[in-house]
Design an enzyme around this catalytic site. Structure first.
Site, PDB file in Angstrom:
ATOM      1  N   LYS A  55       0.845  -1.206   0.000  1.00  0.00           N
ATOM      2  CA  LYS A  55       0.000   0.000   0.000  1.00  0.00           C
ATOM      3  C   LYS A  55       0.877   1.250   0.000  1.00  0.00           C
ATOM      4  O   LYS A  55       0.623   2.203  -0.737  1.00  0.00           O
ATOM      5  CB  LYS A  55      -0.947   0.001   1.213  1.00  0.00           C
ATOM      6  CG  LYS A  55      -2.125  -0.947   1.021  1.00  0.00           C
ATOM      7  CD  LYS A  55      -2.923  -1.161   2.300  1.00  0.00           C
ATOM      8  CE  LYS A  55      -3.956  -2.262   2.094  1.00  0.00           C
ATOM      9  NZ  LYS A  55      -4.598  -2.692   3.323  1.00  0.00           N
ATOM     10  N   GLN A  99      -4.705  -1.109   9.518  1.00  0.00           N
ATOM     11  CA  GLN A  99      -4.645  -2.465   8.969  1.00  0.00           C
ATOM     12  C   GLN A  99      -5.273  -3.463   9.960  1.00  0.00           C
ATOM     13  O   GLN A  99      -4.881  -3.513  11.122  1.00  0.00           O
ATOM     14  CB  GLN A  99      -3.183  -2.832   8.667  1.00  0.00           C
ATOM     15  CG  GLN A  99      -3.007  -4.183   8.006  1.00  0.00           C
ATOM     16  CD  GLN A  99      -3.594  -4.239   6.609  1.00  0.00           C
ATOM     17  OE1 GLN A  99      -3.414  -3.350   5.797  1.00  0.00           O
ATOM     18  NE2 GLN A  99      -4.338  -5.306   6.325  1.00  0.00           N
ATOM     19  N   ASP A 122     -11.282   3.325   3.972  1.00  0.00           N
ATOM     20  CA  ASP A 122     -11.673   1.913   3.904  1.00  0.00           C
ATOM     21  C   ASP A 122     -13.193   1.749   3.937  1.00  0.00           C
ATOM     22  O   ASP A 122     -13.713   0.665   3.666  1.00  0.00           O
ATOM     23  CB  ASP A 122     -11.075   1.159   5.098  1.00  0.00           C
ATOM     24  CG  ASP A 122      -9.952   0.230   4.686  1.00  0.00           C
ATOM     25  OD1 ASP A 122      -9.833  -0.057   3.488  1.00  0.00           O
ATOM     26  OD2 ASP A 122      -9.198  -0.206   5.578  1.00  0.00           O
TER      27      ASP A 122
END
Ligand code: NAP
Length: 298
Positions: A55, A99, A122
Site C-alpha cells: 500500500k 490495517q 476503507d
C-alpha cells in the site's frame, strides 16, 4: 466448446491507478500539496506487513504522500486511538487506514469508530456504512467497489439483473450487496445457512463469491453466460511437492465453459483493492480541500 472471457483485473487496476496518478498531479497543481494516506500497522503479522508495504509503495507511485505508523504488538487500545485522533486532526493526512486484524487486546470496533468518517478511506466507519445503505455519498469499502467497477465496465447498466453475493461480511459481502442494490439489481445474499446454494447461484446473471473456501462454487451451478467475480483468496497445496498456490472460491477451470466472463485468482479482484484505496484517498483529498473531482475518471 466455447469459453468465457477472463477479466484482466491487473490491467483494469493499472488503468485506474493511471487515472488516479493524473488526478493526483492535477490536485498538486491546484493545491500545492500531495494527497496523504496514513497507514497504521499494529504488530508483526506477516501478511499485514506485506499489505502495508505494498500500500505504501503504491501510494508513492501514484504521487501521494505515504505516512506509515508501525506500533508494537502489545500496544494498548487507548494509545492506538490516541494516534488515530492525532491523524484525524493532521491536515497533511487525507485518508487513514488501520490495517486489520488488530491484536486481541484492541477492539476493532472502537478503533474504527474513532476514525473521522471523512478520512475513513476503507469505508468501515458506521457513518459510511449508513451512508452507503441510505444512498448518500461517503466512502465504500475498496474490494466491493473494485468489483462493482469491473462489473459495470463489462455489463454497462446493471438494472434488473439477478445478482447473488455469497458471503455477508462487513468488509465484502454486505457492502457488495448494497452496491448492487443501488444499481437496481435484484440481489440475493447467500451465507453458510443458505439452503440450495447451487439453485440460488443458477438463477443469477451476476455471481460474486466472497466466502474463503477453495473452489466451492462449481462450474455447473452457473447460469450460462453469467458474469462471475471471484473475491476468494485461498492458499492450497500446489502441483509440485511442498509448493502452494492461490485459488479462488470458484472452480475456475470448471466455470470457464459456463460463464460469460470471470475474474481469475490471482490477477482478478486482488489488484483492484489497492487501486480503489488510492482512488478513495484522492477523493478524500478533494473533499478535504473543497474542490470537485472528475467522477467519470474515478
Ligand atoms: P469472512 O468474513 O470469513 O466471511 C465469509 C462469508 O462466507 C460469511 O458470511 C460466511 O457465512 C460465508 N460462508 C462460509 N461458508 C459458506 C458456505 N459453505 N456457503 C455459503 N456461504 C458460506 O470473509 P471475507 O472477509 O468476506 O472474505 C471472503 C474471501 O475474500 C476470503 O477468501 C478473503 O481472503 C477474500 N478477500 C479478498 C480480498 C481481495 O481480493 N482484495 C479482500 C477481502 C477479502 P456466515 O456469515 O453464515 O458465517
Amino acid at each position: 466448446m466455447t469459453t468465457g472471457e477472463i477479466i484482466d483485473g491487473k490491467a483494469f487496476a493499472a488503468g485506474l491507478r493511471g487515472r488516479v496518478a493524473q488526478g493526483v498531479a492535477a490536485f498538486r497543481a491546484a493545491t500545492g500539496r500531495a494527497p496523504g494516506l496514513a497507514v497504521v500497522l499494529v504488530g508483526e503479522d506477516p501478511a499485514s506487513q506485506v499489505y502495508v508495504r505494498s500500500k505504501g509503495r503504491a501510494t508513492i507511485e501514484a504521487g501521494m504522500e505515504s505516512f506509515e505508523h508501525r506500533l508494537p504488538a502489545d500496544t494498548g487500545q487507548a494509545a492506538l486511538i490516541d494516534l488515530v485522533m492525532r491523524l484525524n486532526e493532521d491536515d497533511a493526512v487525507d485518508g487513514i487506514l488501520v490495517q486489520l486484524p488488530l491484536p486481541p487486546q484492541i477492539s476493532e470496533r472502537a478503533v474504527i469508530a474513532a476514525l473521522a468518517p471523512r478520512k475513513d478511506v476503507d469505508g468501515f466507519h458506521p457513518e459510511n456504512v449508513g451512508r452507503l445503505a441510505s444512498g448518500l455519498e461517503g466512502f465504500v469499502p475498496c474490494t466491493p467497489l473494485g468489483c462493482l467497477m469491473m462489473l459495470k465496465d463489462r455489463l454497462g447498466d446493471l438494472a434488473g439483473l439477478d445478482a447473488v453475493v455469497i458471503g455477508r461480511s462487513n468488509i465484502v459481502g454486505k457492502p457488495m450487496a448494497q452496491l448492487l442494490l443501488a444499481e437496481s439489481c435484484t440481489v440475493t445474499i447467500a451465507h453458510s445457512k443458505s439452503r440450495d446454494l447451487p439453485g440460488i447461484v443458477g438463477r443469477a446473471d451476476i455471481v460474486v463469491a466472497a466466502v474463503g473456501r477453495p473452489q466451492m462454487v462449481k462450474g455447473d451451478w452457473i447460469k450460462p453466460g453469467a458474469t462471475v467475480i471471484d473475491v476468494g483468496i485461498n492458499r492450497v497445496s500446489g502441483d509440485e511437492e511442498g509448493k502452494t498456490k492461490l485459488v479462488g472460491d470458484v472452480d475456475f477451470a470448471g466455470a470457464l465453459s459456463h460463464v460469460g466472463a470471470i475474474t481469475p485468482v490471482p490477477g482478478g479482484v486482488g489488484p483492484m483493492t489497492i487501486a480503489v484505496l488510492l482512488r478513495n484517498t484522492l477523493v478524500a483529498a478533494h473533499r478535504h480541500a473543497g474542490i470537485p473531482y472528475d467522477k467519470t475518471a474515478l
